[in-house]
Motif scaffolding. Structure first.
Motif, mmCIF file in Angstrom:
data_model
loop_
_atom_site.group_PDB
_atom_site.id
_atom_site.type_symbol
_atom_site.label_atom_id
_atom_site.label_comp_id
_atom_site.label_asym_id
_atom_site.label_seq_id
_atom_site.Cartn_x
_atom_site.Cartn_y
_atom_site.Cartn_z
ATOM 1 N N MET A 1 0.852 -1.171 0.000
ATOM 2 C CA MET A 1 0.000 0.000 0.000
ATOM 3 C C MET A 1 0.899 1.236 0.000
ATOM 4 O O MET A 1 1.942 1.253 0.640
ATOM 5 C CB MET A 1 -0.896 0.012 1.227
ATOM 6 N N HIS A 2 0.443 2.243 -0.687
ATOM 7 C CA HIS A 2 1.134 3.531 -0.679
ATOM 8 C C HIS A 2 0.486 4.388 0.411
ATOM 9 O O HIS A 2 -0.725 4.614 0.374
ATOM 10 C CB HIS A 2 1.015 4.189 -2.046
ATOM 11 N N ILE A 3 1.282 4.836 1.371
ATOM 12 C CA ILE A 3 0.748 5.572 2.513
ATOM 13 C C ILE A 3 1.003 7.055 2.341
ATOM 14 O O ILE A 3 2.135 7.480 2.113
ATOM 15 C CB ILE A 3 1.364 5.049 3.817
ATOM 16 N N TYR B 1 3.261 1.367 9.985
ATOM 17 C CA TYR B 1 3.705 1.818 8.670
ATOM 18 C C TYR B 1 4.410 0.693 7.907
ATOM 19 O O TYR B 1 4.117 0.446 6.730
ATOM 20 C CB TYR B 1 4.634 3.028 8.798
ATOM 21 N N LYS B 2 5.321 0.019 8.591
ATOM 22 C CA LYS B 2 6.075 -1.053 7.936
ATOM 23 C C LYS B 2 5.148 -2.158 7.442
ATOM 24 O O LYS B 2 5.256 -2.617 6.308
ATOM 25 C CB LYS B 2 7.110 -1.615 8.902
ATOM 26 N N LEU B 3 4.226 -2.569 8.287
ATOM 27 C CA LEU B 3 3.300 -3.634 7.902
ATOM 28 C C LEU B 3 2.351 -3.186 6.785
ATOM 29 O O LEU B 3 2.126 -3.919 5.820
ATOM 30 C CB LEU B 3 2.507 -4.106 9.116
ATOM 31 N N ALA B 4 1.799 -1.999 6.913
ATOM 32 C CA ALA B 4 0.862 -1.499 5.896
ATOM 33 C C ALA B 4 1.563 -1.292 4.557
ATOM 34 O O ALA B 4 1.017 -1.611 3.501
ATOM 35 C CB ALA B 4 0.218 -0.198 6.366
ATOM 36 N N ASN B 5 2.760 -0.766 4.607
ATOM 37 C CA ASN B 5 3.514 -0.485 3.391
ATOM 38 C C ASN B 5 3.883 -1.761 2.631
ATOM 39 O O ASN B 5 4.016 -1.745 1.408
ATOM 40 C CB ASN B 5 4.777 0.307 3.747
ATOM 41 N N LYS C 1 -6.366 -9.544 8.944
ATOM 42 C CA LYS C 1 -5.404 -10.644 9.075
ATOM 43 C C LYS C 1 -4.139 -10.151 9.774
ATOM 44 O O LYS C 1 -3.457 -10.921 10.448
ATOM 45 C CB LYS C 1 -5.056 -11.217 7.702
ATOM 46 N N ILE C 2 -3.829 -8.885 9.610
ATOM 47 C CA ILE C 2 -2.628 -8.291 10.197
ATOM 48 C C ILE C 2 -2.973 -7.441 11.418
ATOM 49 O O ILE C 2 -2.259 -7.432 12.403
ATOM 50 C CB ILE C 2 -1.902 -7.440 9.144
ATOM 51 N N PHE C 3 -4.092 -6.731 11.323
ATOM 52 C CA PHE C 3 -4.555 -5.857 12.393
ATOM 53 C C PHE C 3 -5.976 -6.280 12.784
ATOM 54 O O PHE C 3 -6.957 -5.690 12.316
ATOM 55 C CB PHE C 3 -4.560 -4.393 11.936
ATOM 56 N N PRO C 4 -6.111 -7.293 13.628
ATOM 57 C CA PRO C 4 -7.433 -7.842 13.954
ATOM 58 C C PRO C 4 -8.411 -6.836 14.563
ATOM 59 O O PRO C 4 -9.614 -6.988 14.421
ATOM 60 C CB PRO C 4 -7.134 -8.960 14.958
ATOM 61 N N SER C 5 -7.899 -5.795 15.203
ATOM 62 C CA SER C 5 -8.801 -4.832 15.849
ATOM 63 C C SER C 5 -9.173 -3.666 14.934
ATOM 64 O O SER C 5 -9.885 -2.754 15.360
ATOM 65 C CB SER C 5 -8.177 -4.304 17.139
ATOM 66 N N ALA C 6 -8.718 -3.683 13.680
ATOM 67 C CA ALA C 6 -9.094 -2.611 12.745
ATOM 68 C C ALA C 6 -10.610 -2.558 12.646
ATOM 69 O O ALA C 6 -11.281 -3.585 12.600
ATOM 70 C CB ALA C 6 -8.479 -2.848 11.376
ATOM 71 N N LYS D 1 -6.765 1.714 -5.764
ATOM 72 C CA LYS D 1 -5.497 2.393 -6.073
ATOM 73 C C LYS D 1 -4.380 2.033 -5.098
ATOM 74 O O LYS D 1 -3.277 2.560 -5.204
ATOM 75 C CB LYS D 1 -5.707 3.900 -6.098
ATOM 76 N N SER D 2 -4.683 1.169 -4.136
ATOM 77 C CA SER D 2 -3.702 0.732 -3.121
ATOM 78 C C SER D 2 -3.102 1.915 -2.366
ATOM 79 O O SER D 2 -1.893 1.987 -2.149
ATOM 80 C CB SER D 2 -2.582 -0.094 -3.765
ATOM 81 N N LYS D 3 -3.964 2.837 -1.953
ATOM 82 C CA LYS D 3 -3.504 4.012 -1.220
ATOM 83 C C LYS D 3 -4.193 4.109 0.128
ATOM 84 O O LYS D 3 -5.395 3.871 0.239
ATOM 85 C CB LYS D 3 -3.771 5.287 -2.019
#
Length: 101
Positions: A1-3, A27-31, A43-48, A74-76
């Motif tokens: 993802m582009h942050i 940031y590292k995980l999302a990116n 799957k990465i952030f269960p509490s989202a 757009k993966s942003k």
């Protein structure tokens, strides 16, 4: 993802240094992922959580809330706000022009 944008994270952790590790980890995980939907995120952030059209992340043991708008096509990831838990509870972030119920 582009942050968009990492500088927003840096500004926040300058004011709230205890948030730095959690925000950098987020940031590292999302990116490094390309999410297609909320299920991929959880799957990465269960509490989202989805609130309106925003996705909210708990940061640093739920001490902070990262409010994002994600354009999956757009993966942003657009960072709209980073708040302490107390600031988040005041709901002022819902006045953001991008926020829709």
């Amino acid at each position: 993802m582009h942050i968009i944008s990492q500088s927003t994270l840096r500004k926040f952790w300058t004011i709230h240094p205890q948030s730095k590790v959690g925000l950098r980890q987020w940031y590292k995980l999302a990116n490094n992922h390309k999410w297609q939907n909320i299920n991929d995120i959880r799957k990465i952030f269960p509490s989202a959580d989805i609130v309106g059209n925003f996705i909210i992340f708990n940061i640093s043991g739920n001490n902070y809330r990262l409010i994002t708008y994600i354009d999956f096509q757009k993966s942003k990831v657009f960072i709209r706000e980073i708040l302490t838990h107390a600031e988040y509870d005041k709901n002022k972030w819902k006045k953001d022009d991008w926020y829709k119920k």
